[in-house]
Write a protein that holds these residues in place. Sequence first.
Motif, PDB file in Angstrom:
ATOM      1  N   THR A 167       9.194   8.171   9.721  1.00 25.16           N
ATOM      2  CA  THR A 167       8.740   6.792   9.943  1.00 25.16           C
ATOM      3  C   THR A 167       9.718   6.031  10.836  1.00 25.16           C
ATOM      4  O   THR A 167       9.353   5.002  11.405  1.00 25.16           O
ATOM      5  CB  THR A 167       8.540   6.019   8.620  1.00 25.16           C
ATOM      6  OG1 THR A 167       9.782   5.919   7.919  1.00 25.16           O
ATOM      7  CG2 THR A 167       7.479   6.673   7.746  1.00 25.16           C
ATOM      8  N   ARG A 204       3.270   5.294  12.828  1.00 28.40           N
ATOM      9  CA  ARG A 204       2.585   5.577  11.567  1.00 28.40           C
ATOM     10  C   ARG A 204       2.801   7.041  11.239  1.00 28.40           C
ATOM     11  O   ARG A 204       2.788   7.893  12.124  1.00 28.40           O
ATOM     12  CB  ARG A 204       1.090   5.323  11.727  1.00 28.40           C
ATOM     13  CG  ARG A 204       0.330   5.366  10.447  1.00 28.40           C
ATOM     14  CD  ARG A 204      -0.060   3.948  10.095  1.00 28.40           C
ATOM     15  NE  ARG A 204      -0.654   3.825   8.813  1.00 28.40           N
ATOM     16  CZ  ARG A 204      -0.070   3.153   7.825  1.00 28.40           C
ATOM     17  NH1 ARG A 204       1.086   2.595   7.978  1.00 28.40           N
ATOM     18  NH2 ARG A 204      -0.667   3.018   6.677  1.00 28.40           N
ATOM     19  N   TYR A 252       1.196   9.972   8.670  1.00 28.90           N
ATOM     20  CA  TYR A 252       0.192  10.361   7.684  1.00 28.90           C
ATOM     21  C   TYR A 252       0.701  11.595   6.956  1.00 28.90           C
ATOM     22  O   TYR A 252       1.038  12.598   7.579  1.00 28.90           O
ATOM     23  CB  TYR A 252      -1.142  10.691   8.355  1.00 28.90           C
ATOM     24  CG  TYR A 252      -1.823   9.485   8.941  1.00 28.90           C
ATOM     25  CD1 TYR A 252      -2.586   8.637   8.146  1.00 28.90           C
ATOM     26  CD2 TYR A 252      -1.695   9.189  10.288  1.00 28.90           C
ATOM     27  CE1 TYR A 252      -3.205   7.522   8.678  1.00 28.90           C
ATOM     28  CE2 TYR A 252      -2.314   8.079  10.836  1.00 28.90           C
ATOM     29  CZ  TYR A 252      -3.069   7.248  10.027  1.00 28.90           C
ATOM     30  OH  TYR A 252      -3.681   6.145  10.563  1.00 28.90           O
ATOM     31  N   PHE A 257       5.712   5.731  -1.661  1.00 25.55           N
ATOM     32  CA  PHE A 257       4.642   4.761  -1.914  1.00 25.55           C
ATOM     33  C   PHE A 257       5.042   3.365  -1.438  1.00 25.55           C
ATOM     34  O   PHE A 257       4.188   2.557  -1.091  1.00 25.55           O
ATOM     35  CB  PHE A 257       4.283   4.728  -3.400  1.00 25.55           C
ATOM     36  CG  PHE A 257       3.692   6.014  -3.924  1.00 25.55           C
ATOM     37  CD1 PHE A 257       2.907   6.833  -3.126  1.00 25.55           C
ATOM     38  CD2 PHE A 257       3.927   6.414  -5.229  1.00 25.55           C
ATOM     39  CE1 PHE A 257       2.362   8.024  -3.610  1.00 25.55           C
ATOM     40  CE2 PHE A 257       3.387   7.598  -5.728  1.00 25.55           C
ATOM     41  CZ  PHE A 257       2.600   8.393  -4.925  1.00 25.55           C
ATOM     42  N   ASN A 294       6.840   2.742   1.264  1.00 27.89           N
ATOM     43  CA  ASN A 294       7.088   2.728   2.705  1.00 27.89           C
ATOM     44  C   ASN A 294       5.810   2.302   3.426  1.00 27.89           C
ATOM     45  O   ASN A 294       4.821   3.037   3.415  1.00 27.89           O
ATOM     46  CB  ASN A 294       7.538   4.112   3.178  1.00 27.89           C
ATOM     47  CG  ASN A 294       8.009   4.123   4.605  1.00 27.89           C
ATOM     48  OD1 ASN A 294       7.453   3.438   5.464  1.00 27.89           O
ATOM     49  ND2 ASN A 294       9.029   4.909   4.875  1.00 27.89           N
ATOM     50  N   PRO A 295       5.803   1.127   4.072  1.00 25.33           N
ATOM     51  CA  PRO A 295       4.573   0.630   4.700  1.00 25.33           C
ATOM     52  C   PRO A 295       4.101   1.446   5.902  1.00 25.33           C
ATOM     53  O   PRO A 295       2.939   1.340   6.292  1.00 25.33           O
ATOM     54  CB  PRO A 295       4.945  -0.790   5.126  1.00 25.33           C
ATOM     55  CG  PRO A 295       6.436  -0.779   5.249  1.00 25.33           C
ATOM     56  CD  PRO A 295       6.927   0.212   4.223  1.00 25.33           C
ATOM     57  N   LYS A 296       4.959   2.280   6.477  1.00 25.65           N
ATOM     58  CA  LYS A 296       4.569   3.087   7.637  1.00 25.65           C
ATOM     59  C   LYS A 296       4.056   4.469   7.244  1.00 25.65           C
ATOM     60  O   LYS A 296       3.632   5.238   8.089  1.00 25.65           O
ATOM     61  CB  LYS A 296       5.750   3.224   8.604  1.00 25.65           C
ATOM     62  CG  LYS A 296       6.083   1.919   9.311  1.00 25.65           C
ATOM     63  CD  LYS A 296       7.300   2.045  10.184  1.00 25.65           C
ATOM     64  CE  LYS A 296       7.015   2.809  11.447  1.00 25.65           C
ATOM     65  NZ  LYS A 296       8.182   2.857  12.348  1.00 25.65           N
ATOM     66  N   LEU A 297       4.079   4.780   5.941  1.00 22.53           N
ATOM     67  CA  LEU A 297       3.637   6.092   5.455  1.00 22.53           C
ATOM     68  C   LEU A 297       2.319   5.932   4.710  1.00 22.53           C
ATOM     69  O   LEU A 297       2.211   5.139   3.775  1.00 22.53           O
ATOM     70  CB  LEU A 297       4.697   6.684   4.513  1.00 22.53           C
ATOM     71  CG  LEU A 297       4.413   8.083   3.994  1.00 22.53           C
ATOM     72  CD1 LEU A 297       4.665   9.112   5.089  1.00 22.53           C
ATOM     73  CD2 LEU A 297       5.297   8.394   2.806  1.00 22.53           C
ATOM     74  N   GLU A 298       1.321   6.696   5.134  1.00 24.05           N
ATOM     75  CA  GLU A 298       0.022   6.673   4.466  1.00 24.05           C
ATOM     76  C   GLU A 298      -0.326   8.082   4.014  1.00 24.05           C
ATOM     77  O   GLU A 298      -0.229   9.029   4.786  1.00 24.05           O
ATOM     78  CB  GLU A 298      -1.058   6.163   5.421  1.00 24.05           C
ATOM     79  CG  GLU A 298      -2.426   6.082   4.782  1.00 24.05           C
ATOM     80  CD  GLU A 298      -3.492   5.525   5.707  1.00 24.05           C
ATOM     81  OE1 GLU A 298      -4.671   5.895   5.528  1.00 24.05           O
ATOM     82  OE2 GLU A 298      -3.149   4.734   6.604  1.00 24.05           O
ATOM     83  N   ILE A 299      -0.734   8.199   2.758  1.00 24.25           N
ATOM     84  CA  ILE A 299      -1.073   9.513   2.209  1.00 24.25           C
ATOM     85  C   ILE A 299      -2.577   9.743   2.319  1.00 24.25           C
ATOM     86  O   ILE A 299      -3.382   8.891   1.936  1.00 24.25           O
ATOM     87  CB  ILE A 299      -0.594   9.644   0.755  1.00 24.25           C
ATOM     88  CG1 ILE A 299       0.922   9.416   0.686  1.00 24.25           C
ATOM     89  CG2 ILE A 299      -0.970  11.023   0.194  1.00 24.25           C
ATOM     90  CD1 ILE A 299       1.504   9.370  -0.691  1.00 24.25           C
ATOM     91  N   VAL A 300      -2.937  10.890   2.869  1.00 24.56           N
ATOM     92  CA  VAL A 300      -4.334  11.315   2.962  1.00 24.56           C
ATOM     93  C   VAL A 300      -4.529  12.344   1.855  1.00 24.56           C
ATOM     94  O   VAL A 300      -4.112  13.487   1.968  1.00 24.56           O
ATOM     95  CB  VAL A 300      -4.644  11.911   4.353  1.00 24.56           C
ATOM     96  CG1 VAL A 300      -6.106  12.336   4.434  1.00 24.56           C
ATOM     97  CG2 VAL A 300      -4.293  10.932   5.463  1.00 24.56           C
ATOM     98  N   TRP A 301      -5.139  11.904   0.766  1.00 25.25           N
ATOM     99  CA  TRP A 301      -5.273  12.731  -0.442  1.00 25.25           C
ATOM    100  C   TRP A 301      -6.404  13.749  -0.318  1.00 25.25           C
ATOM    101  O   TRP A 301      -7.365  13.542   0.406  1.00 25.25           O
ATOM    102  CB  TRP A 301      -5.558  11.843  -1.653  1.00 25.25           C
ATOM    103  CG  TRP A 301      -4.495  10.849  -1.965  1.00 25.25           C
ATOM    104  CD1 TRP A 301      -4.548   9.495  -1.749  1.00 25.25           C
ATOM    105  CD2 TRP A 301      -3.216  11.096  -2.554  1.00 25.25           C
ATOM    106  NE1 TRP A 301      -3.385   8.908  -2.170  1.00 25.25           N
ATOM    107  CE2 TRP A 301      -2.549   9.862  -2.672  1.00 25.25           C
ATOM    108  CE3 TRP A 301      -2.564  12.247  -2.997  1.00 25.25           C
ATOM    109  CZ2 TRP A 301      -1.272   9.735  -3.209  1.00 25.25           C
ATOM    110  CZ3 TRP A 301      -1.292  12.128  -3.538  1.00 25.25           C
ATOM    111  CH2 TRP A 301      -0.663  10.888  -3.645  1.00 25.25           C
TER     112      TRP A 301
END
Length: 164
Positions: free
Chosen positions: A19, A24, A26, A45, A47-54
């Motif tokens: 990040t 961004r 993912y 969880f 970290n605003p720049k980290l998005e988890i694709v479940w």
Amino acid sequence: VIAVVGGGDAAVEEGMFLTKFGSRVYLIHRRSELRAQKIIQERAFGNPKLEIVWDSVIESINGDTKVRSLSLRNVKTGQKSNLDIGAIFIFVGFVPNSGFIKESLSRDKGGYIITNDRMETSIKGIFACGDVRSQLVRQITNAVGDGTTAAVAAEKYIEELDDK
């Protein structure tokens, strides 16, 4: 935009580290929960720049001379989607590339070779270094240091043989 594949400690930690370099990140994980330690998960969880694709797996990495996108499939719903990215890092486990060694060296439960601080294995005269060695971190900096230590230790071992 960067994609990281995996859900263990290495994947989540590397995702957070990346990040710093991407707009961004993912984190693509095939399950509905991570395997990483809880404290690492909590940092991720937050970290605003980290998005988890479940619940997703990669069907293809797309591009011409560089990575442009991923084709994803949700393992629960079967829904397919595309994700535009510029880089991908895969952290879905390590398998030590030590199958060429037929000797019965001491290994840890993951199959990594156990050494002492001189990179000596359980068999006299055989040294191991880098990613085949049982250690906490597997990065190029460790492998370089291990290689230097192993080379010096092997040279001393050979000199001792010549003296006999």
